[in-house]
Design a protein around this motif. Structure first.
Motif, PDB file in Angstrom:
ATOM      1  N   LEU A 160       1.037  -1.233   0.000  1.00  0.00           N
ATOM      2  CA  LEU A 160      -0.167  -0.020   0.085  1.00  0.00           C
ATOM      3  C   LEU A 160       0.832   1.283  -0.020  1.00  0.00           C
ATOM      4  O   LEU A 160       0.466   2.236  -0.502  1.00  0.00           O
ATOM      5  CB  LEU A 160      -1.028   0.178   1.334  1.00  0.00           C
ATOM      6  CG  LEU A 160      -2.271  -0.929   1.308  1.00  0.00           C
ATOM      7  CD1 LEU A 160      -2.709  -1.225   2.525  1.00  0.00           C
ATOM      8  CD2 LEU A 160      -3.017  -0.793  -0.002  1.00  0.00           C
ATOM      9  N   ARG A 161       1.982   1.234   0.789  1.00  0.00           N
ATOM     10  CA  ARG A 161       2.888   2.419   0.569  1.00  0.00           C
ATOM     11  C   ARG A 161       3.492   2.445  -0.807  1.00  0.00           C
ATOM     12  O   ARG A 161       3.669   3.878  -1.248  1.00  0.00           O
ATOM     13  CB  ARG A 161       4.000   2.147   1.881  1.00  0.00           C
ATOM     14  CG  ARG A 161       3.353   2.301   3.118  1.00  0.00           C
ATOM     15  CD  ARG A 161       4.460   2.255   4.225  1.00  0.00           C
ATOM     16  NE  ARG A 161       5.764   2.980   3.987  1.00  0.00           N
ATOM     17  CZ  ARG A 161       6.687   2.468   3.757  1.00  0.00           C
ATOM     18  NH1 ARG A 161       7.138   1.109   4.076  1.00  0.00           N
ATOM     19  NH2 ARG A 161       7.960   3.221   3.745  1.00  0.00           N
ATOM     20  N   ILE A 162       3.743   1.571  -1.434  1.00  0.00           N
ATOM     21  CA  ILE A 162       4.260   1.561  -2.671  1.00  0.00           C
ATOM     22  C   ILE A 162       3.249   2.331  -3.520  1.00  0.00           C
ATOM     23  O   ILE A 162       3.425   3.160  -4.450  1.00  0.00           O
ATOM     24  CB  ILE A 162       4.690   0.376  -3.252  1.00  0.00           C
ATOM     25  CG1 ILE A 162       6.193  -0.378  -2.525  1.00  0.00           C
ATOM     26  CG2 ILE A 162       5.013   0.250  -4.682  1.00  0.00           C
ATOM     27  CD1 ILE A 162       6.326  -1.438  -2.928  1.00  0.00           C
ATOM     28  N   HIS A 163       2.214   1.706  -3.397  1.00  0.00           N
ATOM     29  CA  HIS A 163       0.857   2.220  -4.393  1.00  0.00           C
ATOM     30  C   HIS A 163       0.799   3.793  -4.009  1.00  0.00           C
ATOM     31  O   HIS A 163       0.274   4.576  -4.970  1.00  0.00           O
ATOM     32  CB  HIS A 163      -0.377   1.657  -4.021  1.00  0.00           C
ATOM     33  CG  HIS A 163      -1.525   1.908  -4.679  1.00  0.00           C
ATOM     34  ND1 HIS A 163      -1.454   1.699  -6.290  1.00  0.00           N
ATOM     35  CD2 HIS A 163      -2.723   2.429  -4.602  1.00  0.00           C
ATOM     36  CE1 HIS A 163      -2.577   1.923  -6.749  1.00  0.00           C
ATOM     37  NE2 HIS A 163      -3.546   2.539  -5.926  1.00  0.00           N
ATOM     38  N   GLU A 164       0.769   3.987  -2.631  1.00  0.00           N
ATOM     39  CA  GLU A 164       0.283   5.543  -2.125  1.00  0.00           C
ATOM     40  C   GLU A 164       1.623   6.473  -3.066  1.00  0.00           C
ATOM     41  O   GLU A 164       1.310   7.500  -3.336  1.00  0.00           O
ATOM     42  CB  GLU A 164       0.496   5.420  -0.718  1.00  0.00           C
ATOM     43  CG  GLU A 164       0.468   7.162  -0.062  1.00  0.00           C
ATOM     44  CD  GLU A 164       0.370   7.174   1.441  1.00  0.00           C
ATOM     45  OE1 GLU A 164       1.031   7.922   1.975  1.00  0.00           O
ATOM     46  OE2 GLU A 164      -0.325   6.276   2.068  1.00  0.00           O
ATOM     47  N   ALA A 165       3.056   5.982  -2.744  1.00  0.00           N
ATOM     48  CA  ALA A 165       4.156   6.656  -3.509  1.00  0.00           C
ATOM     49  C   ALA A 165       3.807   6.982  -4.813  1.00  0.00           C
ATOM     50  O   ALA A 165       4.021   7.844  -5.369  1.00  0.00           O
ATOM     51  CB  ALA A 165       5.298   5.994  -3.147  1.00  0.00           C
ATOM     52  N   ALA A 166       3.472   5.952  -5.495  1.00  0.00           N
ATOM     53  CA  ALA A 166       3.152   6.028  -6.950  1.00  0.00           C
ATOM     54  C   ALA A 166       2.174   7.063  -7.460  1.00  0.00           C
ATOM     55  O   ALA A 166       2.153   7.691  -8.424  1.00  0.00           O
ATOM     56  CB  ALA A 166       2.753   4.573  -7.427  1.00  0.00           C
TER      57      ALA A 166
END
Length: 93
Positions: free
Chosen positions: A56-62
């Protein structure tokens, strides 16, 4: 698109490992290229590798690195993938 300096600052703020940073860049690229197979693969594998929180953090950063139009496409593809998984799970029962 954000400046490369601002992008680097955003990525740094998440304190990702080197592998996760590379993963994020592939994830972003899969969305900008409109490659749903690669996008879903990366989405699923990030959850398998590092757990839901990091995925989810990767998705948020994206979401900070992509244009609104690109992120909307990614969200629609993810929604369809989730619906397909739900249907698949129902069929297995």
């Amino acid at each position: 698109m954000l400046s490369s300096k601002l992008q680097a600052s955003i990525i740094k703020s998440y304190k990702f490992t080197r592998e996760q940073k590379l993963w994020l860049m592939k994830y972003v690229e899969s969305i900008t290229r409109r490659d749903p197979k690669l996008f879903i693969k990366l989405l699923n594998e990030s959850d398998d590798r590092w757990g839901t929180e990091t995925a989810l953090r990767i998705h948020e950063a994206a979401s900070y690195l992509l244009s609104r139009k690109d992120m909307e496409w990614g969200n629609r593809v993810a929604e369809v993938a989730i619906q397909l998984l739900r249907l698949e799970n129902q069929l297995e029962r």
